[in-house]
Design a protein around this motif. Structure first.
Motif, PDB file in Angstrom:
ATOM      1  N   GLU A 168       6.045  18.072  -0.391  1.00  0.00           N
ATOM      2  CA  GLU A 168       4.851  17.578   0.557  1.00  0.00           C
ATOM      3  C   GLU A 168       5.265  16.909   2.032  1.00  0.00           C
ATOM      4  OE1 GLU A 168       2.305  15.331  -2.078  1.00  0.00           O
ATOM      5  OE2 GLU A 168       0.582  15.537  -0.560  1.00  0.00           O
ATOM      6  N   LYS A 169       6.441  16.544   1.978  1.00  0.00           N
ATOM      7  CA  LYS A 169       6.915  15.645   3.253  1.00  0.00           C
ATOM      8  C   LYS A 169       7.556  16.952   4.166  1.00  0.00           C
ATOM      9  CE  LYS A 169       8.001  11.575   0.640  1.00  0.00           C
ATOM     10  NZ  LYS A 169       9.079  10.503   0.246  1.00  0.00           N
ATOM     11  N   THR A 170       7.517  17.794   3.701  1.00  0.00           N
ATOM     12  CA  THR A 170       7.965  18.804   4.711  1.00  0.00           C
ATOM     13  C   THR A 170       7.367  18.969   6.046  1.00  0.00           C
ATOM     14  OG1 THR A 170       9.301  20.101   3.080  1.00  0.00           O
ATOM     15  CG2 THR A 170       9.234  20.917   5.288  1.00  0.00           C
ATOM     16  N   LYS A 171       8.066  18.556   7.257  1.00  0.00           N
ATOM     17  CA  LYS A 171       7.185  18.532   8.631  1.00  0.00           C
ATOM     18  C   LYS A 171       7.596  19.557   9.411  1.00  0.00           C
ATOM     19  CE  LYS A 171       3.910  16.453  11.275  1.00  0.00           C
ATOM     20  NZ  LYS A 171       4.163  15.194  11.293  1.00  0.00           N
ATOM     21  N   ALA A 172       9.023  19.960   9.218  1.00  0.00           N
ATOM     22  CA  ALA A 172       9.634  21.086  10.213  1.00  0.00           C
ATOM     23  C   ALA A 172      10.735  21.572   9.586  1.00  0.00           C
ATOM     24  CB  ALA A 172       9.718  20.414  11.639  1.00  0.00           C
ATOM     25  N   VAL A 173      11.032  22.890  10.318  1.00  0.00           N
ATOM     26  CA  VAL A 173      12.230  23.662   9.766  1.00  0.00           C
ATOM     27  C   VAL A 173      12.966  24.037  11.115  1.00  0.00           C
ATOM     28  CG1 VAL A 173      13.021  25.726   8.785  1.00  0.00           C
ATOM     29  CG2 VAL A 173      11.191  24.600   7.759  1.00  0.00           C
ATOM     30  N   ILE A 174      14.054  23.661  11.271  1.00  0.00           N
ATOM     31  CA  ILE A 174      14.948  24.133  12.238  1.00  0.00           C
ATOM     32  C   ILE A 174      15.735  25.307  12.057  1.00  0.00           C
ATOM     33  CG2 ILE A 174      16.454  23.449  14.119  1.00  0.00           C
ATOM     34  CD1 ILE A 174      16.102  20.479  13.628  1.00  0.00           C
ATOM     35  N   ILE A 175      15.621  26.279  12.963  1.00  0.00           N
ATOM     36  CA  ILE A 175      16.495  27.519  12.982  1.00  0.00           C
ATOM     37  C   ILE A 175      17.314  27.691  14.174  1.00  0.00           C
ATOM     38  CG2 ILE A 175      15.158  28.783  11.096  1.00  0.00           C
ATOM     39  CD1 ILE A 175      13.978  30.376  13.296  1.00  0.00           C
ATOM     40  N   ASN A 176      18.527  28.227  14.075  1.00  0.00           N
ATOM     41  CA  ASN A 176      19.329  28.327  15.176  1.00  0.00           C
ATOM     42  C   ASN A 176      19.959  29.818  14.851  1.00  0.00           C
ATOM     43  OD1 ASN A 176      22.656  27.163  15.876  1.00  0.00           O
ATOM     44  ND2 ASN A 176      21.247  27.771  17.296  1.00  0.00           N
ATOM     45  N   SER A 177      19.446  30.551  15.808  1.00  0.00           N
ATOM     46  CA  SER A 177      19.931  31.898  15.664  1.00  0.00           C
ATOM     47  C   SER A 177      19.865  32.634  17.057  1.00  0.00           C
ATOM     48  CB  SER A 177      18.868  32.824  14.776  1.00  0.00           C
ATOM     49  OG  SER A 177      19.239  34.168  14.983  1.00  0.00           O
ATOM     50  N   LYS A 199       4.018  29.747   5.786  1.00  0.00           N
ATOM     51  CA  LYS A 199       2.521  29.851   5.553  1.00  0.00           C
ATOM     52  C   LYS A 199       1.691  29.435   4.510  1.00  0.00           C
ATOM     53  CE  LYS A 199       2.565  32.968   9.673  1.00  0.00           C
ATOM     54  NZ  LYS A 199       2.631  34.710   9.892  1.00  0.00           N
ATOM     55  N   GLU A 200       2.467  30.214   3.566  1.00  0.00           N
ATOM     56  CA  GLU A 200       2.045  29.731   2.105  1.00  0.00           C
ATOM     57  C   GLU A 200       2.007  28.378   1.726  1.00  0.00           C
ATOM     58  OE1 GLU A 200       4.029  32.496  -0.644  1.00  0.00           O
ATOM     59  OE2 GLU A 200       4.105  30.949  -2.041  1.00  0.00           O
ATOM     60  N   TYR A 205      -0.045  22.608   0.849  1.00  0.00           N
ATOM     61  CA  TYR A 205       0.111  21.073   0.970  1.00  0.00           C
ATOM     62  C   TYR A 205      -1.089  20.717   2.186  1.00  0.00           C
ATOM     63  CZ  TYR A 205       4.299  21.234  -1.495  1.00  0.00           C
ATOM     64  OH  TYR A 205       5.464  21.419  -2.428  1.00  0.00           O
ATOM     65  N   GLY A 206      -1.665  21.720   2.683  1.00  0.00           N
ATOM     66  CA  GLY A 206      -2.970  21.303   3.563  1.00  0.00           C
ATOM     67  C   GLY A 206      -2.621  20.710   4.818  1.00  0.00           C
ATOM     68  N   HIS A 207      -1.287  20.966   5.395  1.00  0.00           N
ATOM     69  CA  HIS A 207      -1.007  20.681   6.581  1.00  0.00           C
ATOM     70  C   HIS A 207      -0.104  21.429   7.268  1.00  0.00           C
ATOM     71  CE1 HIS A 207       3.019  19.084   5.495  1.00  0.00           C
ATOM     72  NE2 HIS A 207       2.329  18.483   4.189  1.00  0.00           N
ATOM     73  N   SER A 208       0.419  21.453   8.710  1.00  0.00           N
ATOM     74  CA  SER A 208       1.273  22.427   9.180  1.00  0.00           C
ATOM     75  C   SER A 208       2.633  22.016   8.847  1.00  0.00           C
ATOM     76  CB  SER A 208       0.921  21.966  10.771  1.00  0.00           C
ATOM     77  OG  SER A 208      -0.504  22.242  11.214  1.00  0.00           O
ATOM     78  N   ILE A 209       3.372  22.903   8.872  1.00  0.00           N
ATOM     79  CA  ILE A 209       4.811  22.952   8.984  1.00  0.00           C
ATOM     80  C   ILE A 209       5.256  23.676  10.159  1.00  0.00           C
ATOM     81  CG2 ILE A 209       6.970  23.411   7.638  1.00  0.00           C
ATOM     82  CD1 ILE A 209       5.313  23.639   5.115  1.00  0.00           C
TER      83      ILE A 209
END
Lengths: 394, 394
Positions: A168-177, A199-200, A205-209
């Motif tokens: 639930e606390k996940t706000k962002a994902v960093i990718i480096n490619s 997206k799922e 969780y009802g909030h943006s990632i």
């Protein structure tokens, strides 16, 4: 008296720096051509002629007060228009100048985005191997770095592990490619799977990632490999771009943030970027270099040299029995150490004057990074040493 | 979803920006030469020829990979040595290259120092009128801005008021001399009194109180006025310098932090600076502009133009009955509004096509800032309008 964590951070001698100094000492002792330094991530190919021509043209023909004067905080409007036009033409996106925010390179793009979106206690996922500075940048926001192990051998994103790591606390994902240090480019399939999962989870969780895509190596790919443009796959995307590697200008600190036009509350997102840039003390990116890169949007340094180096180094090391990921991009070869401890392996390498970087700080113990942004001759001269090193473990 | 305070900050339209846009609109309506815009703080004098010559020389004759490559985070060692030598020669200090940290201009010098030293809840004193961004920079550290009113008319530091404002939580004092927006230079006497008081308070509270001296206008002084070099008066000093105004390069973002060699735990102080720069995403200052300014250390833009403007504007406005501080430096005239509300006064000024900035956001309601970094002809042409404005209040 001072910020304890920052004193500590300022005193930490980075491994790469230590190797750099060892290299200088050793070169003085036995001669520069006898030391095979594969530790540095600095482009070895000069900036294209168009860059220096643009600099001279601007200085000679552009009004000095305007050339060197402040631009607006988000960057010169004409430059931002040119960049968004260029991206749209290349990737079929619908960006405008108001989705582009000029920055002092990828590091500042990242700190600005992270400060804009990450709140204390929130979590930001990264994939191993990852650039250690992500942790430094995140710490100042009070948010938490959550490393997720990549697939073995391919170093693509492990979707099952990612699924387990999202909370639930996940706000962002960093990718480096293309990736520093693995050289791996995420496939369209990987990106599609990751985006579908995110997206799922956004729904669940009802909030943006958010996806933050750190792309200084975008142009450094070989053999027509495609690097998916994430805005086309995922709405809540911030692109952190830099011209450091594309135009061999790492010291000039010039890049941008592109905010996806389909981002949730897109105007607030852009405002948060502007606010973060201001609060961190970034008044504007270099007014002259903004105009320089505008004149070189379609150009790159001579990437073919890196490809030649990649082919020579990868093929030679494979033949010697090294286990390494085939790098589609960037200028690093990611090699499995031939003993458990990568530090021990790098110490052994020094006996043959080979300077390699243990990848422990990238979250991948047991691997070493071999930078091939060097003169091709250095690789040719070093092959004997790599062979002797391998023989120690056979 | 985003950092609320940063969204708000990014959306706040600064007063100066509003005036800028009004100016453009009005110029389109009645002609550029009919609008007297005194709102902008952008140097109007071009960079000296030495700057452009240095750029061309470097691009043509310096190895491209080295010129545009990363320097160490604190800046190129040779450049830092040249700067410390220059400062020592000019001010009799004992700096080494290891007391200098190259930055992207004064704003980043300030954010780096403030992040290095200010902890949440601590207090930082500023003197009115003060640059509003100080508050923005401090907010991100969790520390508190404490404004202290300056002496009336002279706008020197009011030592009694300062004495009352210092508490156990006081960690730092920011001074800005020559001052934006008053143009005032703090006298040796003011500095001596301030430093004596701070030393006394350091003893009383048993901890260091730092002086942060924000000096982008140091070179812009007229009539041989002396700007005291604070390191010579106070041990715990950070100098935040910028070449923006001295060399008319505000868009290129180049400056430095000088850490006093006599500072308490000086090594920790420098390490905290390095750590803060890293955590905020400042990889290094522009590698090319570091070398450009090294070639221009003893040079400035043609300051005599600002002096001519200052003399013309100050003398004319005094003759018309305006009350204003005599500005020894910078390129601003600080004028008392002729009615209580400076906003109302600036609205009235617009009727005569005069664009002035109300100084409320600088902590000094009732005053306006008149920037004289403009073409001298604009001042000559605007004198009639200033006269008519004054007549409205007579």
């Amino acid at each position: 008296m001072y910020s304890e964590s920052l004193v500590k951070l300022g005193k930490v001698r980075s491994e790469i720096r230590e190797i750099f100094e060892y290299a200088n000492k050793r070169k003085a002792e036995i001669g520069a051509d006898k030391v095979f330094d594969f530790s540095i991530g600095n482009p070895s190919v000069p900036a294209p002629e168009t860059v220096n021509n643009a600099v001279i043209d601007l200085v000679q023909n552009f009004d000095s007060v305007a050339l060197h004067g402040y631009t607006s905080a988000q960057g010169d409007a004409k430059v931002r228009q040119s960049i968004s036009d260029y991206i749209n033409q290349r990737f079929g996106t619908k960006l405008t100048a108001n989705h582009i925010y000029m920055t002092c390179g990828a590091a500042s793009s990242l700190t600005i985005v992270l400060n804009a979106i990450m709140l204390p206690q929130e979590e930001c996922i990264v994939f191993t191997p990852y650039f250690p500075e992500y942790g430094v940048f995140l710490e100042r926001t009070g948010a938490k770095l959550v490393p997720v192990e990549s697939e073995e051998k391919t170093f693509q994103i492990d979707i099952e592990r990612l699924k387990k790591a999202i909370t639930e606390k996940t706000k962002a994902v960093i990718i480096n490619s293309p990736n520093n240090p693995s050289g791996v480019v995420y496939s369209v399939e990987t990106i599609q799977k990751m985006c579908a999962l995110l997206k799922e989870k956004e729904k669940e969780y009802g909030h943006s990632i958010f996806v933050i895509t750190d792309e200084p190596y975008r142009e450094l790919v070989y053999d027509d490999v495609e690097v998916p443009y994430i805005i086309n796959y995922y709405d809540n995307t911030f692109v952190c771009y830099s011209y450091s590697k594309a135009l061999s200008l790492p010291g000039e600190r010039i890049g941008y943030i592109a905010v996806s036009p389909s981002m949730e509350c897109e105007e607030d997102a852009y405002a948060a970027i502007c606010g973060a840039g201001r609060a961190l003390g970034y008044v504007c990116a270099s007014s002259m270099y903004q105009r320089v890169i505008e004149k070189c949007l379609d150009d790159t340094a001579d990437i073919s040299i890196y490809k030649r180096n990649r082919d020579l180094l990868y093929n030679s090391l494979k033949d010697m029995g090294y286990q390494c990921v085939y790098p589609d991009g960037a200028f690093y070869l990611f090699v499995k150490a031939m003993c458990e401890d990568a530090h021990e392996f790098c110490e052994k390498a020094k006996e043959f004057e080979l300077l390699l970087v243990p990848a422990d700080s990238f979250g991948t113990p047991g691997y070493v990074r071999v930078s091939y942004c060097v003169q091709t001759k250095q690789i040719e001269d070093a092959l004997g040493a790599f062979k002797k090193l391998a023989e120690c473990y056979q």
